[in-house]
Design an enzyme around this catalytic site. Structure first.
Site, short mmCIF file in Angstrom:
data_model
loop_
_atom_site.label_atom_id
_atom_site.label_comp_id
_atom_site.label_asym_id
_atom_site.label_seq_id
_atom_site.Cartn_x
_atom_site.Cartn_y
_atom_site.Cartn_z
CG HIS A 221 -41.38 54.52 25.51
ND1 HIS A 221 -40.37 53.62 25.47
CD2 HIS A 221 -42.53 53.77 25.41
CE1 HIS A 221 -40.87 52.39 25.35
NE2 HIS A 221 -42.17 52.45 25.31
CG HIS A 260 -33.25 51.59 30.80
ND1 HIS A 260 -33.95 50.62 31.46
CD2 HIS A 260 -33.70 51.60 29.52
CE1 HIS A 260 -34.78 50.05 30.61
NE2 HIS A 260 -34.65 50.62 29.42
CG ASP A 311 -33.77 55.43 22.25
OD1 ASP A 311 -34.09 54.72 21.28
OD2 ASP A 311 -34.48 55.57 23.26
#
Ligand code: COA
Length: 374
Positions: A221, A260, A311
């Site tokens: 995460h 994802h 990210d």
């Protein structure tokens, strides 16, 4: 039974409730907050406006924004008792554990009490989190006891000033602001769902946020931006990156910052932070890490049809702003707190305790044997 082929494992593809806060993979560029597209917000709003939007459902007008900024500025300082706790936390502690302790301890000192104070509790955490992170970091790593307030008007600028001791450039302030907007909210992701489950028991704001921090900590995460940085700094050129990544895939290693659970072809946040990473690289005067990152992106798409999530280019962007890698995920906390708190408020507004069932796959019914016969 959970049907993995239908996506049942990990509750994938199943609706677990309603929200007015966010859509993921449904409309616009793929991510909306309260009806506003993420690219529109990143271009035309500040993080404080987005926080106000998530907590109140509408963007503020100028008078409301001025009042909100003033309120947040006044809530930045930390109580002496919290500073004493932060001084005790060793330098080699994971900074997410520091955030978890800081949030929980603030709940000891300033309990939320009645839910009528929920906006105030959320705003207090929002204003105080940059100081919790930076006070501990600079005390434990540099032996410096910083002032927890600053004259920086934005939360992003305030964080950078606490971290470095100097006024951040206009570009760094802008990128922090955009970054905080991109990370602010993301529907029923693991940490937000944690916060909502906790809220559904009618628990307090600090418990909900503390639990969410624990969920965000994991590398699948929030921890992915740090893991991506650890990976790309080992690559010394785009060609080196492609060669080493091929080896990683052959060993069936997960490549952090890619893929994802909901998006299938791209993450709308990536294009935005990637653009800023490139600008920061130019300002920095050495774009190697940026072009290494671009090579990783190309390689993963060509070989696995996997795309960068939010990210991946955050790693190079934060690197170019001289932010220590171990603080990447705590910055995510400073932002996502807004989404978590907004979901806590939404859950409370129409609550029923969240209590799903499980498919039992254990032993058949049996009797307890006397201990001498086991
Ligand atoms: N590197 C290598 N392979 C990956 C991958 C990655 N980053 N992401 C997904 N895959 C593979 C999976 O292992 C799976 O392969 P399999 O069918 O052979 O088992 C396939 O691609 C499909 O995976 P998918 O169902 O799309 O992923 P998920 O929903 O189970 O998991 C993530 C989603 C985000 C947890 C996963 O992509 C991941 O672990 N990414 C790296 C961590 C990360 O960046 N997290 C931040 C998310 S914002």
């Amino acid at each position: 039974m959970v049907d993995k082929k239908l996506g049942g494992a990990g509750l994938r593809g199943q609706s677990a409730g309603e929200t007015k806060l966010c859509t993921v993979g449904k409309s616009g560029s793929g991510l909306t907050y309260c009806g506003y597209d993420i690219s529109d917000l990143a271009d035309n709003a500040t993080f404080e406006e987005v926080a106000y939007l998530l907590f109140n459902g509408e963007l503020p007008n100028q008078v409301q924004l001025d009042g909100y900024n003033q309120e947040l500025t006044q809530l930045r300082d930390l109580p002496e008792a919290l500073k004493s706790v932060l001084r005790l936390i060793p330098a080699d502690t994971h900074p997410m554990d520091v955030m978890r302790t800081g949030c929980s301890f603030l709940g000891n000192l300033e309990p939320e009490g009645d839910f009528s104070n929920q906006n105030q509790a959320a705003n207090r955490l929002l204003a105080a989190f940059p100081a919790i992170m930076c006070f501990w970091y600079r005390y434990s790593h540099e032996g410096i006891e910083i002032e927890c307030t600053s004259d920086e008007p934005s939360l992003g600028g305030h964080f950078l000033k606490l971290l470095t001791g100097s006024t951040p450039s206009a570009q760094h302030q802008k990128v922090m602001d955009v970054s905080l907007i991109l990370y602010a909210e993301h529907e029923f992701n693991a940490s937000t769902f944690t916060a909502r489950v906790c809220a559904s028991t009618l628990s307090d704001m600090h418990s909900c946020i503390t639990g969410a921090i624990g969920s965000l900590r994991g590398p699948l995460h929030g921890g992915a931006n740090e893991a991506a940085m650890d990976m790309i700094k080992q690559f010394n050129s785009p060609a080196d990156a492609k060669q080493k990544m091929a080896g990683m895939l052959a060993r069936r290693e997960k490549i952090m910052g890619f893929g994802h659970a909901i998006y299938r072809e791209s993450d709308p946040r990536n294009v935005i932070i990637k653009k800023w990473s490139k600008k920061l690289a130019t300002e920095y005067g050495d774009s190697t890490l940026y072009y290494v990152s671009v090579a990783c992106e190309e390689f993963m798409w060509e070989s696995k049809k996997l795309f960068c999530n939010a990210d991946f280019f955050h790693a190079s962007a934060y690197f170019y702003m001289d932010i220590p890698t171990k603080l990447f995920t705590p910055i995510f906390v400073c932002s996502r707190l807004t989404g978590w708190a907004a979901h806590v408020m939404e859950q409370r507004s129409n609550n029923r305790i969240i209590r799903p069932s499980a498919d039992y796959v254990g032993a058949e019914p049996r009797a307890v044997k006397a201990i001498s016969q086991r």
